[in-house]
Write a protein that holds these residues in place. Structure first.
Motif, PDB file in Angstrom:
ATOM      1  N   ARG A  92      13.702 -54.940  17.723  1.00  0.00           N
ATOM      2  CA  ARG A  92      15.182 -55.385  17.764  1.00  0.00           C
ATOM      3  C   ARG A  92      16.248 -54.384  18.202  1.00  0.00           C
ATOM      4  O   ARG A  92      16.116 -53.270  17.436  1.00  0.00           O
ATOM      5  CB  ARG A  92      15.328 -56.126  16.504  1.00  0.00           C
ATOM      6  N   TRP A 120      18.076 -65.602  22.778  1.00  0.00           N
ATOM      7  CA  TRP A 120      17.741 -64.247  22.669  1.00  0.00           C
ATOM      8  C   TRP A 120      17.560 -63.746  23.916  1.00  0.00           C
ATOM      9  O   TRP A 120      17.214 -64.644  24.898  1.00  0.00           O
ATOM     10  CB  TRP A 120      16.906 -63.888  21.698  1.00  0.00           C
ATOM     11  N   TRP A 142      19.005 -60.617  19.244  1.00  0.00           N
ATOM     12  CA  TRP A 142      19.315 -62.178  19.159  1.00  0.00           C
ATOM     13  C   TRP A 142      20.596 -62.305  19.097  1.00  0.00           C
ATOM     14  O   TRP A 142      21.473 -61.558  19.041  1.00  0.00           O
ATOM     15  CB  TRP A 142      18.761 -62.284  17.618  1.00  0.00           C
TER      16      TRP A 142
END
Length: 211
Positions: A92, A120, A142
């Motif tokens: 991420r 996302w 995200w």
């Protein structure tokens, strides 16, 4: 350059039921229902591994229309008899474009994705493969205030370590350094002739198990 963090690990399977059975047999816990990815004609099941980390079982969705493109995570290469396997992982970033540009290896094109109310950006190679046979991660960003894992059932599982076995571990270490990854990840030397593989050490209510 933003830091990156381990977001989720992925078990790929020809059928969702087979992948979920592998998790249940190995970890002694059941995954929960996830949802569908219309752009990829896939669906998933999920297992929380922390407040911002989870395990995903992902498979082609036989009820979905053909995506008209290669599915992600190399799912189109799976034969009906193929065994489910831990074959991909995702990190991420808060700035996926910067992270992708800084990566020492190409990780794929930036693609917008959606599942139910979630959306996302994620990197996907044009051929749908996993980068470096799964040794390299996909990147994700995200578009949400809270991580999806925060809303998942807590089954008492947590990732202790993800091991990456590769014949050129220095190459993988350079990549992770270029991503400024902060995660419980260790890169190991694969044995002569051994394939690239991943091993997840997961603490469960039944003790530590390895996927």
């Amino acid at each position: 350059m933003p830091r990156t963090f381990l977001d989720h690990i992925a078990i790929t399977a020809f059928s969702l039921e087979a992948g979920a059975a592998l998790v249940a047999d190995t970890l002694g816990v059941e995954t929960q229902r996830g949802g569908e990815h219309p752009r990829m004609a896939t669906h998933n099941r999920l297992l929380r591994l922390g407040k911002s980390m989870y395990l995903e079982v992902i498979a082609p969705n036989p009820a979905a229309r053909s995506p008209g493109r290669p599915r992600w995570f190399g799912l189109d290469t799976l034969a009906p008899h193929a065994l489910p396997a831990l074959s991909a992982w995702v990190v991420r970033s808060t700035d996926i474009q910067a992270s992708a540009a800084a990566a020492s290896e190409p990780l794929g094109d930036l693609e917008p994705m959606r599942r139910s109310a979630l959306d996302w950006l994620i990197t996907i190679p044009a051929d749908g493969s996993v980068p470096l046979e799964g040794a390299a991660p996909a990147l994700i960003q995200w578009h949400a205030d809270a991580h999806p894992a925060a809303r998942m059932e807590d089954k008492g599982c947590a990732l202790a370590l993800l091991e990456i076995f590769h014949p050129d571990p220095e190459r993988i270490s350079r990549l992770l350094s270029s991503l400024e990854l902060e995660a419980p990840v260790a890169v190991r030397q694969a044995g002569p002739g051994d394939p690239v593989r991943l091993a997840a050490h997961i603490d469960t209510p039944h003790g530590r198990r390895i996927l």
